[in-house]
Design a protein around this motif. Structure first.
Motif, PDB file in Angstrom:
ATOM      1  N   UNK A  36       0.819  -1.213   0.000  1.00 48.16           N
ATOM      2  CA  UNK A  36       0.000   0.000   0.000  1.00 48.16           C
ATOM      3  C   UNK A  36       0.846   1.253   0.000  1.00 48.16           C
ATOM      4  N   UNK A  37       1.905   1.256   0.824  1.00 51.07           N
ATOM      5  CA  UNK A  37       2.801   2.410   0.832  1.00 51.07           C
ATOM      6  C   UNK A  37       3.538   2.552  -0.494  1.00 51.07           C
ATOM      7  N   UNK A  38       3.872   1.418  -1.120  1.00 50.83           N
ATOM      8  CA  UNK A  38       4.524   1.489  -2.423  1.00 50.83           C
ATOM      9  C   UNK A  38       3.639   2.145  -3.472  1.00 50.83           C
ATOM     10  N   UNK A  39       2.362   1.864  -3.429  1.00 47.43           N
ATOM     11  CA  UNK A  39       1.439   2.535  -4.353  1.00 47.43           C
ATOM     12  C   UNK A  39       1.346   4.020  -4.042  1.00 47.43           C
ATOM     13  N   UNK A  40       1.451   4.369  -2.765  1.00 50.18           N
ATOM     14  CA  UNK A  40       1.344   5.771  -2.385  1.00 50.18           C
ATOM     15  C   UNK A  40       2.556   6.600  -2.800  1.00 50.18           C
ATOM     16  N   UNK A  65       4.857  15.132   0.162  1.00 53.32           N
ATOM     17  CA  UNK A  65       5.820  14.095   0.553  1.00 53.32           C
ATOM     18  C   UNK A  65       6.268  14.308   1.994  1.00 53.32           C
ATOM     19  N   UNK A  66       6.508  15.570   2.374  1.00 50.00           N
ATOM     20  CA  UNK A  66       6.914  15.873   3.746  1.00 50.00           C
ATOM     21  C   UNK A  66       5.796  15.557   4.735  1.00 50.00           C
ATOM     22  N   UNK A  67       4.565  15.926   4.395  1.00 48.99           N
ATOM     23  CA  UNK A  67       3.443  15.696   5.306  1.00 48.99           C
ATOM     24  C   UNK A  67       3.171  14.217   5.509  1.00 48.99           C
ATOM     25  N   UNK A  68       3.544  13.399   4.542  1.00 53.84           N
ATOM     26  CA  UNK A  68       3.284  11.966   4.634  1.00 53.84           C
ATOM     27  C   UNK A  68       4.156  11.277   5.677  1.00 53.84           C
ATOM     28  N   UNK A 160      13.407  -6.070   2.412  1.00 59.89           N
ATOM     29  CA  UNK A 160      13.004  -6.592   1.110  1.00 59.89           C
ATOM     30  C   UNK A 160      11.517  -6.447   0.895  1.00 59.89           C
ATOM     31  N   UNK A 161      10.743  -6.651   1.965  1.00 57.46           N
ATOM     32  CA  UNK A 161       9.296  -6.455   1.851  1.00 57.46           C
ATOM     33  C   UNK A 161       8.974  -5.036   1.397  1.00 57.46           C
ATOM     34  N   UNK A 162       9.695  -4.071   1.980  1.00 60.90           N
ATOM     35  CA  UNK A 162       9.477  -2.678   1.573  1.00 60.90           C
ATOM     36  C   UNK A 162       9.936  -2.445   0.144  1.00 60.90           C
ATOM     37  N   UNK A 163      11.076  -3.069  -0.229  1.00 59.82           N
ATOM     38  CA  UNK A 163      11.580  -2.853  -1.588  1.00 59.82           C
ATOM     39  C   UNK A 163      10.710  -3.538  -2.636  1.00 59.82           C
ATOM     40  N   UNK A 164      10.187  -4.717  -2.313  1.00 63.73           N
ATOM     41  CA  UNK A 164       9.269  -5.366  -3.254  1.00 63.73           C
ATOM     42  C   UNK A 164       8.067  -4.466  -3.516  1.00 63.73           C
ATOM     43  N   UNK A 165       7.650  -3.752  -2.480  1.00 63.33           N
ATOM     44  CA  UNK A 165       6.522  -2.835  -2.650  1.00 63.33           C
ATOM     45  C   UNK A 165       6.857  -1.700  -3.604  1.00 63.33           C
ATOM     46  N   UNK A 166       8.152  -1.325  -3.697  1.00 62.66           N
ATOM     47  CA  UNK A 166       8.515  -0.277  -4.653  1.00 62.66           C
ATOM     48  C   UNK A 166       8.587  -0.814  -6.069  1.00 62.66           C
ATOM     49  N   UNK A 167       8.580  -2.140  -6.222  1.00 56.02           N
ATOM     50  CA  UNK A 167       8.483  -2.723  -7.556  1.00 56.02           C
ATOM     51  C   UNK A 167       7.025  -2.830  -7.976  1.00 56.02           C
ATOM     52  N   UNK A 168       6.251  -3.517  -7.140  1.00 49.99           N
ATOM     53  CA  UNK A 168       4.853  -3.772  -7.480  1.00 49.99           C
ATOM     54  C   UNK A 168       3.971  -2.556  -7.237  1.00 49.99           C
ATOM     55  N   UNK A 169       4.223  -1.833  -6.119  1.00 50.10           N
ATOM     56  CA  UNK A 169       3.349  -0.726  -5.758  1.00 50.10           C
ATOM     57  C   UNK A 169       3.286   0.384  -6.794  1.00 50.10           C
ATOM     58  N   UNK A 170       4.427   1.000  -7.169  1.00 47.48           N
ATOM     59  CA  UNK A 170       4.368   2.065  -8.172  1.00 47.48           C
ATOM     60  C   UNK A 170       3.862   1.592  -9.530  1.00 47.48           C
ATOM     61  N   UNK A 171       4.273   0.373  -9.947  1.00 47.31           N
ATOM     62  CA  UNK A 171       3.790  -0.134 -11.228  1.00 47.31           C
ATOM     63  C   UNK A 171       2.272  -0.317 -11.193  1.00 47.31           C
ATOM     64  N   UNK A 172       1.766  -0.879 -10.087  1.00 47.72           N
ATOM     65  CA  UNK A 172       0.320  -1.048  -9.948  1.00 47.72           C
ATOM     66  C   UNK A 172      -0.384   0.299  -9.862  1.00 47.72           C
ATOM     67  N   UNK A 173       0.217   1.243  -9.132  1.00 40.84           N
ATOM     68  CA  UNK A 173      -0.381   2.575  -9.019  1.00 40.84           C
ATOM     69  C   UNK A 173      -0.390   3.291 -10.357  1.00 40.84           C
ATOM     70  N   UNK A 192      -4.893  -1.511   3.475  1.00 38.43           N
ATOM     71  CA  UNK A 192      -3.741  -2.366   3.771  1.00 38.43           C
ATOM     72  C   UNK A 192      -3.281  -2.195   5.216  1.00 38.43           C
ATOM     73  N   UNK A 193      -3.344  -0.974   5.729  1.00 35.92           N
ATOM     74  CA  UNK A 193      -2.963  -0.756   7.124  1.00 35.92           C
ATOM     75  C   UNK A 193      -4.015  -1.295   8.080  1.00 35.92           C
TER      76      UNK A 193
END
Length: 427
Positions: A36-40, A65-68, A160-173, A192-193
């Protein structure tokens, strides 16, 4: 033959982690929230683009980005007297429910036509109030339920869990942004949270009894006293802060680079973050299977290497060059958090680990958002490509200065050691 040997090495490094019930149960829920964070990563910036007029897009992206993440500093400092005594499991759950509620308000407000920039920034800020405590708690929980020799592998798996999210999350978003819009992607992040909050309430106890950790020391300032008493931790924290500071403008400049220089959309931005994430997963998993690394020298090499990987953005070349450089930067950067957390886990008393990690998180939370806030004016004044390459040069400079100071201090320590006779100083 070589690939089979490598696979066995990876399996030997990671298989023992799943014998511990709380870690095994929490990891899938963390992966969902990380996705979810990766999509954000895409959605927060792209919704800011939609909310702001063209002339104000850069500053609003930086502010969003700062407020997040930035209000997590306030939560770490102001709420510490109530939160530092809580178990890591409860801190994870409290942060997850906070994220779920306020992020869930974003799509609802958007649907009502009432989401203006100020309200958007307020909701993002409230969602991040417990960010430092939630982020530190998952590493503290890993240190609590796992033996010391498995901590680097656990840290690498969490990273790795966080990094996998940067692969799938942005692509999905990138795909979903054209279908349902960025506001609803943030709503998916809220769900997701909520899933993480529910799952963290049913972790159970460790499979095998572990020695009971000492009662947490709740006196104010204990985390700061630990850092002052351990210069190696304070030095790594300072270098990491500068590293994150110079990384902050990238989160502002990259969307503008994609939109203005490449004339592309959210899918291209998602591709850049996905390439970065693929590299980061490769780097994190590789280091997690290793042992006995010299932590501080490796951390400085990572900072310098990531800076070098940013330089292709300044070349008058096709986008493929900057894309490959960004992927290489991810591979170099991927192991950084796992190694840094291992250093803190090894040199911090067990009863103060959550407090020290929360303090570390709160300090670092100021760096990247500050860099992002500066990224808007810098891109307007200097240009997008200049900011992206400038961050790389700054990272190389930080690593070189830190290495010089570390070498100097090591030499001084050796001189002092040689000056003292074997039997100790004579009276």
């Amino acid at each position: 033959m070589i690939s089979a040997r490598l696979f066995r090495r990876f399996a030997q490094g990671y298989r023992p982690l799943f014998a511990h019930r709380p870690f095994r149960r929490l990891l899938p829920a963390l992966a969902v929230s990380d996705l979810g964070d990766g999509m954000s990563v895409v959605a927060v910036a792209w919704l800011a683009v939609r909310l702001a007029p063209p002339a104000d897009r850069g500053p609003l992206i930086g502010a969003a980005v700062a407020a997040y993440v930035l209000p997590g500093v306030v939560g770490a400092l102001v709420l510490g007297r109530w939160l530092r005594a809580l178990p890591a499991q409860r801190l994870i759950r409290a942060n997850a429910w906070t994220r779920a509620f306020f992020l869930g308000c974003v799509p609802l407000t958007w649907a009502l036509g009432a989401l203006h920039p100020a309200r958007y920034l307020t909701l993002l800020a409230c969602s991040s109030l417990l960010h430092a405590w939630g982020g530190s708690a998952k590493y503290a929980l890993a240190a609590q339920v796992l033996p010391a020799e498995q901590r680097l592998a656990a840290n690498a798996l969490l990273s790795t869990s966080a990094w996998v999210s940067t692969i799938l999350g942005p692509a999905l978003a990138g795909v979903l942004a054209t279908v349902i819009g960025p506001a609803w992607i943030i709503g998916l992040n809220a769900l997701s949270f909520a899933a993480l909050a529910l799952r963290s309430g049913f972790l159970g106890a460790p499979d095998s009894p572990e020695p009971a950790a000492p009662a947490p020391d709740t006196r104010p300032g204990q985390g700061l006293r630990v850092l002052r008493a351990r210069p190696e931790l304070l030095g790594v924290l300072a270098v990491t802060w500068l590293f994150n500071l110079f990384y902050g403008p990238v989160e502002v400049a990259l969307p503008l680079f994609v939109a203005q220089d490449l004339h592309a959309g959210a899918s291209a931005l998602g591709l850049y973050w996905a390439a970065f994430g693929i590299g980061a997963v490769t780097g994190a998993l590789t280091v997690g299977a290793l042992r006995n690394l010299p932590l501080r020298p490796v951390l400085l090499c990572i900072i310098a290497g990531h800076g070098l990987a940013m330089l292709p953005f300044g070349l008058p070349a096709p986008a493929a060059f900057s894309l490959v450089g960004f992927a290489l930067g991810g591979m170099i950067y991927g192991p950084y958090n796992a190694l840094a957390f291992k250093l803190f886990q090894d040199h911090t008393p067990a009863d103060l680990l959550t407090t020290v990690l929360a303090l570390r998180g709160s300090v670092l939370l100021t760096a990247s958002p500050l860099g992002a806030a500066l990224g808007g004016p810098l891109t307007t004044a200097l240009g997008v490509r200049q900011v992206l390459t400038g961050t790389g040069i700054a990272m190389i400079f930080v690593a070189a200065c830190a290495a010089a100071l570390w070498i100097r201090r090591t030499k001084q320590h050796r001189i002092r050691t040689r000056a003292v006779p074997v039997g100790g100083p004579r009276s």
